[in-house]
Design a protein around this motif. Sequence first.
Motif, PDB file in Angstrom:
ATOM      1  N   LEU A 291      27.733  40.200  23.717  1.00 34.14           N
ATOM      2  CA  LEU A 291      29.135  39.768  23.691  1.00 34.14           C
ATOM      3  C   LEU A 291      29.954  40.470  24.771  1.00 34.14           C
ATOM      4  N   LEU A 292      29.684  41.765  24.984  1.00 33.38           N
ATOM      5  CA  LEU A 292      30.399  42.508  26.022  1.00 33.38           C
ATOM      6  C   LEU A 292      30.103  41.942  27.404  1.00 33.38           C
ATOM      7  N   LEU A 293      28.829  41.643  27.670  1.00 33.78           N
ATOM      8  CA  LEU A 293      28.464  41.094  28.978  1.00 33.78           C
ATOM      9  C   LEU A 293      29.096  39.720  29.186  1.00 33.78           C
ATOM     10  N   ILE A 294      29.142  38.914  28.152  1.00 36.20           N
ATOM     11  CA  ILE A 294      29.796  37.607  28.274  1.00 36.20           C
ATOM     12  C   ILE A 294      31.274  37.783  28.574  1.00 36.20           C
ATOM     13  N   ASN A 295      31.904  38.729  27.886  1.00 38.19           N
ATOM     14  CA  ASN A 295      33.325  38.969  28.112  1.00 38.19           C
ATOM     15  C   ASN A 295      33.586  39.445  29.542  1.00 38.19           C
ATOM     16  N   LEU A 296      32.742  40.353  30.044  1.00 41.07           N
ATOM     17  CA  LEU A 296      32.894  40.823  31.415  1.00 41.07           C
ATOM     18  C   LEU A 296      32.665  39.693  32.414  1.00 41.07           C
ATOM     19  N   GLY A 297      31.676  38.843  32.138  1.00 32.47           N
ATOM     20  CA  GLY A 297      31.422  37.714  33.018  1.00 32.47           C
ATOM     21  C   GLY A 297      32.574  36.730  33.044  1.00 32.47           C
ATOM     22  N   LEU A 298      33.173  36.470  31.889  1.00 30.13           N
ATOM     23  CA  LEU A 298      34.319  35.563  31.834  1.00 30.13           C
ATOM     24  C   LEU A 298      35.535  36.164  32.537  1.00 30.13           C
ATOM     25  N   ASP A 299      35.689  37.494  32.456  1.00 30.43           N
ATOM     26  CA  ASP A 299      36.775  38.152  33.187  1.00 30.43           C
ATOM     27  C   ASP A 299      36.619  37.944  34.692  1.00 30.43           C
ATOM     28  N   GLU A 300      35.380  38.044  35.185  1.00 33.32           N
ATOM     29  CA  GLU A 300      35.147  37.846  36.606  1.00 33.32           C
ATOM     30  C   GLU A 300      35.355  36.390  37.016  1.00 33.32           C
ATOM     31  N   ILE A 301      35.055  35.457  36.115  1.00 33.18           N
ATOM     32  CA  ILE A 301      35.269  34.047  36.421  1.00 33.18           C
ATOM     33  C   ILE A 301      36.757  33.739  36.528  1.00 33.18           C
ATOM     34  N   SER A 302      37.542  34.289  35.618  1.00 30.20           N
ATOM     35  CA  SER A 302      38.980  34.006  35.596  1.00 30.20           C
ATOM     36  C   SER A 302      39.765  34.832  36.621  1.00 30.20           C
ATOM     37  N   ASN A 303      39.161  35.919  37.121  1.00 24.79           N
ATOM     38  CA  ASN A 303      39.852  36.793  38.075  1.00 24.79           C
ATOM     39  C   ASN A 303      39.012  36.920  39.349  1.00 24.79           C
TER      40      ASN A 303
END
Length: 310
Positions: A291-303
């Motif tokens: 879940l943490l890795l998904i959250n970090l990946g989504l942060d990079e996608i949106s930013n």
Amino acid sequence: MTSTDQSPQTRADRATAKRMRRFDNPWLNPKLIWGASLLLFIIALGILGRFVWNLDLVFTGSTPLKLPPVGFENLRRQEGVWDYPLGTDGGGRDILALIIMGAPNSLFVGMLASLIGMSVGITLGFTAGFVGGRTDDTIRILSDVMITIPPLLILVVFQAAYGDVSLTMMALLIACFVWQSPTRLIRAQVLSMRTSGYVQMAQLSGASTPHIMFREMLPNLVPYLFGSFIANVTTSIVTAVGLEVLGLGPQRIPTLGRTIYEAINAGALIQNLWWWWGIPTLLLAVMFIGLLLINLGLDEISNPRLRKLS
């Protein structure tokens, strides 16, 4: 002649650039892929395990007591056997069968609670940010008040009084305390988007308020919503496991938290039955890392700035 000689090299460079652009997709984020793979592993374990493993071993007394995993010995010098590769607990249940049934149940509670909480948060956040006025004040004050209430304490009192609950009921109870954060996030985003040109054009064209909120503005918030959803899943799973370790929650349905509670309650720590509580704890850690890795990946996608830094 020079342009003719260079044309094959130019075509090759263009083909290489085209292939690079094909793979230069923000959704092909390594963190996102690894995190999704870990969660898919847990889901596949629950789905495929039901077809390849005997789930009747989840019942009390169906296996020998306190067998260690394969390759280890317990205090009575008993070695693990391949019939029970992850060992058995003090009640005569197979740990692998408990994992196959318990891991998806724990993930289900977190997903359902987060889905309900996000649905409420999206509706309230858009309403508060776009409508404004007293509606905004009421929703903002309500979310601020609710976010100060310790959810675990309220849930402990409620479930202790209510007794045994189902997985769905537990998810509904947790969802009552995970809508505040997405409400505040979405409200802040909508307030900044409300004055955008495309929103004003939609208003001038006579579009309805729900159309503007959910057809014009919502698609622009998808990466933020996914990130908030994953954070809510983590919070919901932690809350559910905390309740189960305290002996609350579903009593007859295997979950990772319930398995850890039974291990602690039966003295597994004193008896050195580390596999009884250690394997469910390890699987929870894998779930949280995913879940943490998904959250970090989504942060990079949106930013995009984070993508450049990585």
